[in-house]
Write an enzyme that holds these catalytic residues in place. Structure first.
Site, PDB file in Angstrom:
ATOM      1  CE  LYS A 186      18.261  12.132  37.446  1.00 41.48           C
ATOM      2  NZ  LYS A 186      17.417  11.879  36.276  1.00 41.48           N
ATOM      3  CG  HIS A 221      22.179  15.151  35.944  1.00 40.30           C
ATOM      4  ND1 HIS A 221      21.389  15.303  34.831  1.00 40.30           N
ATOM      5  CD2 HIS A 221      22.519  13.842  35.948  1.00 40.30           C
ATOM      6  CE1 HIS A 221      21.264  14.146  34.205  1.00 40.30           C
ATOM      7  NE2 HIS A 221      21.952  13.240  34.863  1.00 40.30           N
ATOM      8  CG  ASP A 234      14.947   9.778  37.149  1.00 38.81           C
ATOM      9  OD1 ASP A 234      15.276  10.045  38.314  1.00 38.81           O
ATOM     10  OD2 ASP A 234      15.692   9.970  36.161  1.00 38.81           O
ATOM     11  CE1 TYR A 291      19.049  12.310  31.745  1.00 36.90           C
ATOM     12  CE2 TYR A 291      16.898  11.594  32.536  1.00 36.90           C
ATOM     13  CZ  TYR A 291      18.283  11.598  32.650  1.00 36.90           C
ATOM     14  OH  TYR A 291      18.878  10.888  33.668  1.00 36.90           O
TER      15      TYR A 291
END
Length: 317
Positions: free
Chosen positions: A81, A114, A47, A52
């Site tokens: 996301k 997200h 994930d 990120y």
């Protein structure tokens, strides 16, 4: 022989591993080693998210694992996301194509919004894009074959209901903060009623959350919260089952029918977080664990305050 994760089945028939590796706050260097260790330990779900800033490193790790014949692409389940500036009108498909390029993939297995709140490119102001319009873009990338399934993250029940009411591709998965001290029963029940699977993030109470900084430099404030890893009932069940408190908290979510994505960059912890298939938490034990009656959201997502699509506006009153 490596243990394999059980699956949860999405409403379109796609099978999603119930246990995956979370990668929030994992640096590119850390995440490459973590993904390789996880896949070799039996994980098949990874994930990540555009936010990120580690999709490229994950893509490299995946490519190397496939080239080394450790795993095939078809055996992996990759979730990413779209951040708030990528769900603004006209932004989603280019954003997903950019993520795919970084991940070196032709499709992702699950693509999530997200947050429900769209913002402009530099995140300096809100974009009033109703969730119905956001969902139309997800319907588009799903029908284009760029994602095997689509879903949402941090959306409330009413927002999901509005997405479903468009009559387009259904919401396949909802990823939300969910842990013993924020059990989200109402949301899970709503999702079950609409044939939407649920993924829990922060399943261990996210002790590492306090180190997080948003891309615009904003460092969120975190309210003090008790540690679920030290909960007396968690400790008692852990001792009885000869498991760690973390394993009990993870299995608690699994035995509620949820997928989990614990994050770690330490090989021993990555393995420990996957050693969940030789015990269960019964309904009676779940009831015992939930006797604490603590209900505290840790991730307030305060950057959405004032946005027309702030999902937690009612909680903030």
């Amino acid at each position: 022989m490596t243990a394999s994760s059980p699956f949860i089945t999405l409403s379109n028939g796609v099978k999603m591993p119930a246990v995956g590796l979370g990668t929030w706050q994992s640096s590119p260097e850390e995440v490459m080693a973590a993904v390789k260790a996880a896949v070799k330990a039996g994980y098949r779900l990874i994930d990540t998210a555009a936010l990120y800033f580690n999709e490229e490193a994950i893509g490299t790790a995946i490519k190397e694992l496939i080239d080394e014949k450790v795993v095939t692409r078809e055996e992996l389940f990759i979730t990413t996301k779209a951040w708030s500036n990528e769900i603004a009108p006209g932004k989603l498909e280019p954003a997903l194509r950019n993520s795919l390029k970084k991940l070196q993939l032709e499709y992702v297995d699950l693509y999530l919004a997200h947050m429900p709140a769209a913002v402009n490119e530099d995140m300096s102001k809100a974009v009033n894009s109703p969730v119905e319009d956001v969902w139309r873009q997800f319907d588009g990338v799903y029908k284009a074959g760029l994602a095997k399934a689509v879903g949402v993250s941090n959306w409330n029940n009413e927002q999901i209901g509005r997405a479903l009411a468009t009559g387009l591709t259904p919401v396949h998965n909802s990823q939300v903060e969910l842990h013993l001290y924020f059990p989200q029963h109402e949301h899970v029940d709503f999702c079950k009623a609409h044939n939407i699977t649920v993924t829990s993030f922060g399943t261990l109470g996210s002790p590492g959350r306090v180190n997080f900084t948003l891309p615009n430099g904003h460092k969120p404030e975190w309210a003090p919260a008790p540690s679920e890893l030290k909960d007396p009932n968690v400790l008692a069940i852990a001792e009885e089952k000869k498991k760690t408190p973390a394993q009990v908290l993870l299995r608690y979510a699994m035995d509620r029918g949820l997928a989990i994505i614990p994050k770690s960059v330490h090989e021993n912890r990555i393995k420990e977080n996957f050693e969940l298939f030789d015990f269960t938490i019964s309904q009676e034990e779940i009831a015992k664990l939930e006797k604490s009656k603590i209900s505290q959201r840790l991730f307030l997502q305060d950057f959405m305050i004032g946005h027309p699509e702030d999902p937690f506006a009612d909680e903030r009153k």
